[in-house]
Design a protein around this motif. Structure first.
Motif, PDB file in Angstrom:
ATOM      1  N   ILE A 112       0.717  -1.283  -0.143  1.00  0.00           N
ATOM      2  CA  ILE A 112      -0.001   0.036   0.193  1.00  0.00           C
ATOM      3  C   ILE A 112       0.873   1.134   0.092  1.00  0.00           C
ATOM      4  N   ARG A 113       1.925   1.282   0.712  1.00  0.00           N
ATOM      5  CA  ARG A 113       2.705   2.390   0.922  1.00  0.00           C
ATOM      6  C   ARG A 113       3.533   2.755  -0.369  1.00  0.00           C
ATOM      7  N   THR A 114       4.010   1.478  -1.089  1.00  0.00           N
ATOM      8  CA  THR A 114       4.439   1.470  -2.354  1.00  0.00           C
ATOM      9  C   THR A 114       3.678   2.201  -3.384  1.00  0.00           C
ATOM     10  N   ALA A 115       2.366   2.203  -3.301  1.00  0.00           N
ATOM     11  CA  ALA A 115       1.242   2.515  -4.182  1.00  0.00           C
ATOM     12  C   ALA A 115       0.848   3.969  -3.973  1.00  0.00           C
ATOM     13  N   GLY A 116       1.486   4.631  -2.746  1.00  0.00           N
ATOM     14  CA  GLY A 116       1.278   5.838  -2.463  1.00  0.00           C
ATOM     15  C   GLY A 116       0.143   5.957  -1.425  1.00  0.00           C
ATOM     16  N   GLY A 117      -0.177   5.079  -0.743  1.00  0.00           N
ATOM     17  CA  GLY A 117      -1.102   4.981   0.480  1.00  0.00           C
ATOM     18  C   GLY A 117      -0.359   5.146   1.716  1.00  0.00           C
ATOM     19  N   VAL A 118      -1.377   5.317   2.823  1.00  0.00           N
ATOM     20  CA  VAL A 118      -1.050   5.366   4.171  1.00  0.00           C
ATOM     21  C   VAL A 118      -1.414   4.074   4.829  1.00  0.00           C
ATOM     22  N   ALA A 119      -0.419   3.245   5.432  1.00  0.00           N
ATOM     23  CA  ALA A 119      -0.854   2.250   6.128  1.00  0.00           C
ATOM     24  C   ALA A 119      -0.049   1.624   7.262  1.00  0.00           C
ATOM     25  N   ASP A 120      -0.501   1.310   8.150  1.00  0.00           N
ATOM     26  CA  ASP A 120       0.250   0.787   9.413  1.00  0.00           C
ATOM     27  C   ASP A 120      -0.471  -0.505   9.838  1.00  0.00           C
TER      28      ASP A 120
END
Length: 255
Positions: free
Chosen positions: A54-62
């Motif tokens: 998700i982060r690689t795709a530009g999203g915010v995730a934890d």
């Protein structure tokens, strides 16, 4: 990654059972729809891989590890959302466990206990913790994953279906109780969905997938993303007048 007309732009959304199936599909979709997602499940490795994706795709995730059978673990996971974001706008309580398939009179006490702990009590604990955090922001939305099996007799999975039916009641009660506080609560009842849970059921009882498909008017199993799409809408402001609903996502099988 986020679309201009994204459903969940700016929202913080907590997802349980996020490591696979409907939960993982929801994680990808909600992030693409603009949400900052916090993903919870027992297994850390698949969560970390999903967060990276998700982060690689530009999203915010934890990610946070959580055991649905452990009440303290659930509350700690919601506390982690507050630590990360200071608020909670939406929660998708999707985590569940399947029982060993078999008739009512051979279902063990242990299986019933597990079904109660994971498929009912965990939602109760999660919802109360989520609502407490949502109240601080003045509003929020919760979606619980139930099952088509909650809507009718389920001789193959009696304890599972019973807990899911109880979850429907809890969902409706929470919706009425928390509506004055700006918190909407809805449920979804997926039918046959192409997940690892169905794979496990098929392995234990060969022919289940064929029977489910044959009983579905649309003539196929749902893809996890199709179920997640309904949850995304219910969590969004576009569903602002929808609360206390138990929405079928079953291809017409329950009609």
């Amino acid at each position: 990654m986020t679309q201009n007309n994204a459903l969940l732009t700016g929202k913080v959304v907590f997802i349980t059972g996020a490591s696979r199936g409907i939960g993982a599909a929801a994680a990808r979709l909600f992030a693409a729809e603009g949400a900052s997602v916090v993903l919870a499940a027992r297994s850390r490795e698949p969560l970390d891989l999903l967060v990276k994706e998700i982060r690689t795709a530009g999203g915010v995730a934890d990610a946070v590890t959580m055991d649905l059978a452990d009440r303290a673990s659930i509350r700690a996971a919601v506390d982690r959302v507050e630590e990360l974001h200071g608020r909670l706008d939406g929660a998708f309580n999707n985590g569940a466990t399947i029982q060993h398939p078999g008739p009512l009179d051979t279902t063990s006490d242990e299986d019933v206990d597990v079904q109660f702990a994971v498929n009912f009590r965990a939602h109760w604990v999660a919802m109360t913790a989520e609502a407490a955090l949502m109240r601080r922001g003045g509003a929020g939305a919760i979606v619980n994953t139930s099952s088509i099996g909650s809507r009718r007799a389920n001789p193959a999975l009696p304890a599972y279906a019973a807990m899911k039916r109880a979850l429907n009641s809890l969902t409706e009660t929470a919706a009425v109780t928390w509506a004055p506080q700006g918190i909407r609560v809805n449920g979804i009842t997926p039918g046959g969905t192409a997940t690892e849970m169905i794979d496990a059921w098929e392995a234990a009882t060969p022919g289940v997938v064929d029977r489910i498909t044959a009983s579905t008017p649309l003539g196929r199993m749902a893809e996890p993303r199709e179920v997640a799409e309904v949850a995304a809408w219910l969590l969004s402001d576009r569903a602002s007048m929808v609360t206390g609903a138990i929405v079928p996502v079953d291809g017409g099988a329950g009609a």
